[in-house]
Design an enzyme around this catalytic site. Sequence first.
Site, PDB file in Angstrom:
ATOM      1  N   PHE A 288       1.319  13.830  -5.044  1.00 13.46           N
ATOM      2  CA  PHE A 288       1.501  12.878  -3.950  1.00 13.46           C
ATOM      3  C   PHE A 288       2.946  12.984  -3.510  1.00 13.46           C
ATOM      4  O   PHE A 288       3.860  12.861  -4.308  1.00 13.46           O
ATOM      5  CB  PHE A 288       1.230  11.433  -4.367  1.00 13.46           C
ATOM      6  N   GLU A 289       3.124  13.212  -2.213  1.00 11.85           N
ATOM      7  CA  GLU A 289       4.466  13.137  -1.654  1.00 11.85           C
ATOM      8  C   GLU A 289       4.334  12.807  -0.175  1.00 11.85           C
ATOM      9  O   GLU A 289       3.321  13.087   0.450  1.00 11.85           O
ATOM     10  CB  GLU A 289       5.237  14.454  -1.840  1.00 11.85           C
ATOM     11  N   ILE A 290       5.347  12.177   0.337  1.00 12.95           N
ATOM     12  CA  ILE A 290       5.400  11.842   1.743  1.00 12.95           C
ATOM     13  C   ILE A 290       6.831  12.097   2.188  1.00 12.95           C
ATOM     14  O   ILE A 290       7.777  11.706   1.500  1.00 12.95           O
ATOM     15  CB  ILE A 290       4.966  10.380   1.990  1.00 12.95           C
TER      16      ILE A 290
END
Length: 309
Positions: A288-290
């Site tokens: 998960f990364e943004i």
Amino acid sequence: MAAGRDLRGMLFLLVALVGLFVVWRDLRYDFSFASDLHQTELARRKEVVTTTMTSIAVQMQTETVTEVVQIKQEQTPTERASAAFVILTRNKDLKGLRETLAQLEDRFNRRYNYPYVFLNNEPFSDDFKARIKSVVSGECHFGLIPNEHWSYPDYINQTRAAEARKDMIERKIIYGGKESYHHMCRYESGFFYRHPLMDQFKWYWRVEPDVKFACDIDYDPFMFMQKNGKKYGFTISIKEVAETIPTLWNTTMRFMKENKHLIPEKNLMDFVTDSKGGYNRCHFWSNFEIGDLDFLRSEQYSAYFDYLD
């Protein structure tokens, strides 16, 4: 009749208490990068709690009690960021990916309708495309990864690479022998944001098949980051397996020494170093990364990736 009303009243009191706990719990939930949400956002969340509890109280005072509790509806967002979900996936991931997307839509994107970019090193089937489109609200883009981004660079000795993978298998190093895993790590580090489908966007949110979204996301992380000058967000930081990165730290130190003009004074070295200045093996999972695509497209990041590559 009186006993029935009393029973229903007790039932609604229980529902009210459970509902209050759930909303209180959600108030505490947030992404790691969003700990400083605006006070206006917090006030809005408290208003939802108040509205919910008032709705329950009004129903309990009436003669006819139903089991449906009206929750304040979210308003359609008036502004959106130039952003997309990015998903590296394969045709065989269809079932798990559809389940993930259904949750993501229910928890967040049904209110925002952000588009999706699906990337694969093999062509997506027509069935895959049709069944994915049937579960999402945003526009879908399907892209093929160029072979040069999912293979060995010319300067890599493939015989030596194969021997290294064999050695890692013998030493039981996680994923060490999986050639496709190495290609995936390299692609996610230095190439996904260079795909032409990504040119139109400034922000990305990485999603993987089979992940779960347990809580409602009642604000827009893209807009939060944009308005608050954030560049990157993640959810997990744990100790790295040292055997998987035997040369990474020393190579990074050489890069910093040779490219001092690219290193900002204010940085996160304290986050990844121990008391002696060595690597503390702290790393964040990028499953998960943004983040801000302009950061990945920057001279600093590109120079670092090319140096490691």
